[in-house]
Design a protein around this motif. Sequence first.
Motif, PDB file in Angstrom:
ATOM      1  N   GLU A 113      -7.320 -66.154  16.368  1.00  0.00           N
ATOM      2  CA  GLU A 113      -7.066 -64.962  15.562  1.00  0.00           C
ATOM      3  C   GLU A 113      -5.579 -64.635  15.639  1.00  0.00           C
ATOM      4  OE1 GLU A 113      -9.336 -61.734  17.198  1.00  0.00           O
ATOM      5  OE2 GLU A 113     -10.916 -63.103  17.792  1.00  0.00           O
ATOM      6  N   ASP A 132      -4.291 -62.038  16.781  1.00  0.00           N
ATOM      7  CA  ASP A 132      -3.997 -61.451  18.083  1.00  0.00           C
ATOM      8  C   ASP A 132      -3.749 -62.503  19.169  1.00  0.00           C
ATOM      9  OD1 ASP A 132      -3.964 -58.898  17.247  1.00  0.00           O
ATOM     10  OD2 ASP A 132      -5.938 -58.340  18.015  1.00  0.00           O
ATOM     11  N   VAL A 160     -17.917 -63.038  10.639  1.00  0.00           N
ATOM     12  CA  VAL A 160     -18.734 -61.949  11.182  1.00  0.00           C
ATOM     13  C   VAL A 160     -17.890 -60.730  11.537  1.00  0.00           C
ATOM     14  CG1 VAL A 160     -20.754 -63.171  12.010  1.00  0.00           C
ATOM     15  CG2 VAL A 160     -18.725 -63.128  13.434  1.00  0.00           C
ATOM     16  N   ASP A 161     -16.688 -60.974  12.060  1.00  0.00           N
ATOM     17  CA  ASP A 161     -15.806 -59.868  12.406  1.00  0.00           C
ATOM     18  C   ASP A 161     -15.064 -59.423  11.170  1.00  0.00           C
ATOM     19  OD1 ASP A 161     -16.422 -60.043  15.034  1.00  0.00           O
ATOM     20  OD2 ASP A 161     -14.710 -61.317  15.537  1.00  0.00           O
ATOM     21  N   ARG A 162     -14.414 -58.248  11.275  1.00  0.00           N
ATOM     22  CA  ARG A 162     -13.602 -57.815  10.154  1.00  0.00           C
ATOM     23  C   ARG A 162     -12.299 -58.581  10.097  1.00  0.00           C
ATOM     24  NH1 ARG A 162     -14.758 -52.139  10.716  1.00  0.00           N
ATOM     25  NH2 ARG A 162     -16.771 -51.833   9.735  1.00  0.00           N
ATOM     26  N   HIS A 163     -11.803 -58.989  11.259  1.00  0.00           N
ATOM     27  CA  HIS A 163     -10.529 -59.692  11.249  1.00  0.00           C
ATOM     28  C   HIS A 163     -10.732 -61.193  11.083  1.00  0.00           C
ATOM     29  CE1 HIS A 163     -11.770 -58.969  15.423  1.00  0.00           C
ATOM     30  NE2 HIS A 163     -11.467 -60.231  15.578  1.00  0.00           N
ATOM     31  N   HIS A 215     -10.321 -65.240  11.399  1.00  0.00           N
ATOM     32  CA  HIS A 215     -10.109 -66.295  12.375  1.00  0.00           C
ATOM     33  C   HIS A 215      -9.627 -67.504  11.581  1.00  0.00           C
ATOM     34  CE1 HIS A 215     -12.769 -64.609  15.708  1.00  0.00           C
ATOM     35  NE2 HIS A 215     -12.858 -63.744  14.716  1.00  0.00           N
ATOM     36  N   ILE A 239     -23.065 -63.839  17.722  1.00  0.00           N
ATOM     37  CA  ILE A 239     -22.520 -62.504  17.466  1.00  0.00           C
ATOM     38  C   ILE A 239     -22.444 -61.681  18.745  1.00  0.00           C
ATOM     39  CG2 ILE A 239     -23.027 -62.356  15.000  1.00  0.00           C
ATOM     40  CD1 ILE A 239     -25.608 -60.976  15.602  1.00  0.00           C
ATOM     41  N   LYS A 240     -22.927 -62.241  19.852  1.00  0.00           N
ATOM     42  CA  LYS A 240     -22.814 -61.493  21.100  1.00  0.00           C
ATOM     43  C   LYS A 240     -21.578 -61.932  21.890  1.00  0.00           C
ATOM     44  CE  LYS A 240     -25.492 -59.755  24.945  1.00  0.00           C
ATOM     45  NZ  LYS A 240     -26.541 -60.174  25.887  1.00  0.00           N
ATOM     46  N   GLY A 250     -19.440 -64.528  20.909  1.00  0.00           N
ATOM     47  CA  GLY A 250     -18.387 -65.091  20.080  1.00  0.00           C
ATOM     48  C   GLY A 250     -18.273 -66.602  20.129  1.00  0.00           C
ATOM     49  N   THR A 282     -24.939 -67.034  11.584  1.00  0.00           N
ATOM     50  CA  THR A 282     -24.727 -66.117  12.702  1.00  0.00           C
ATOM     51  C   THR A 282     -26.019 -65.956  13.489  1.00  0.00           C
ATOM     52  OG1 THR A 282     -25.190 -64.318  11.171  1.00  0.00           O
ATOM     53  CG2 THR A 282     -22.890 -64.772  11.623  1.00  0.00           C
TER      54      THR A 282
END
Length: 142
Positions: free
Chosen positions: A39, A41, A78-81, A83, A99-100, A102, A135
């Motif tokens: 990501e 980050d 699945v996330d908003r940000h 990858h 989803i738990k 990652g 997912t």
Amino acid sequence: MNDTINLFQKYLRSKKLKCTPEREEILALILSMSGAHFEADDILTTLRKKKSKIAKGTIYRTLKHLVDAGILRSVIFVDRHAHYEVVAGHKRHSHLVCIKCGKIIEFFDSKIYSALAAIAKKNGFTESGRKVEVTGFCRRCK
Ligand SMILES: [Zn+2]
Ligand SMILES: [Zn+2]
């Protein structure tokens, strides 16, 4: 690695954008990372550890350019940000995403891809991209 940097320079020139040392540093870092998926980050954290002062906005914009240049593709929705993963040297595959925790499991199944191609064709649909993502919960998390 040099090929990829050349490709990026060419892309930037075609968009009348400057190939700044920051952009090159971000790309070199991505190419040196062994992790398949990352990501924005992750890039930021690594750069900060290296005492680099590249701004967050520059990282985000550079990642977008790298996707446009075909060097990265965005994966995992699945996330908003977003990858990302490097396209070159990485054959087409899809992802199972826990989803738990990652965890990401990559898979390749040509039957699925030909089924999707057949569906597109049947509908007179010209494909420009394809995202197959499942997912759920991995073995450890279920
Ligand atoms: Zn899990
Ligand atoms: Zn992948």
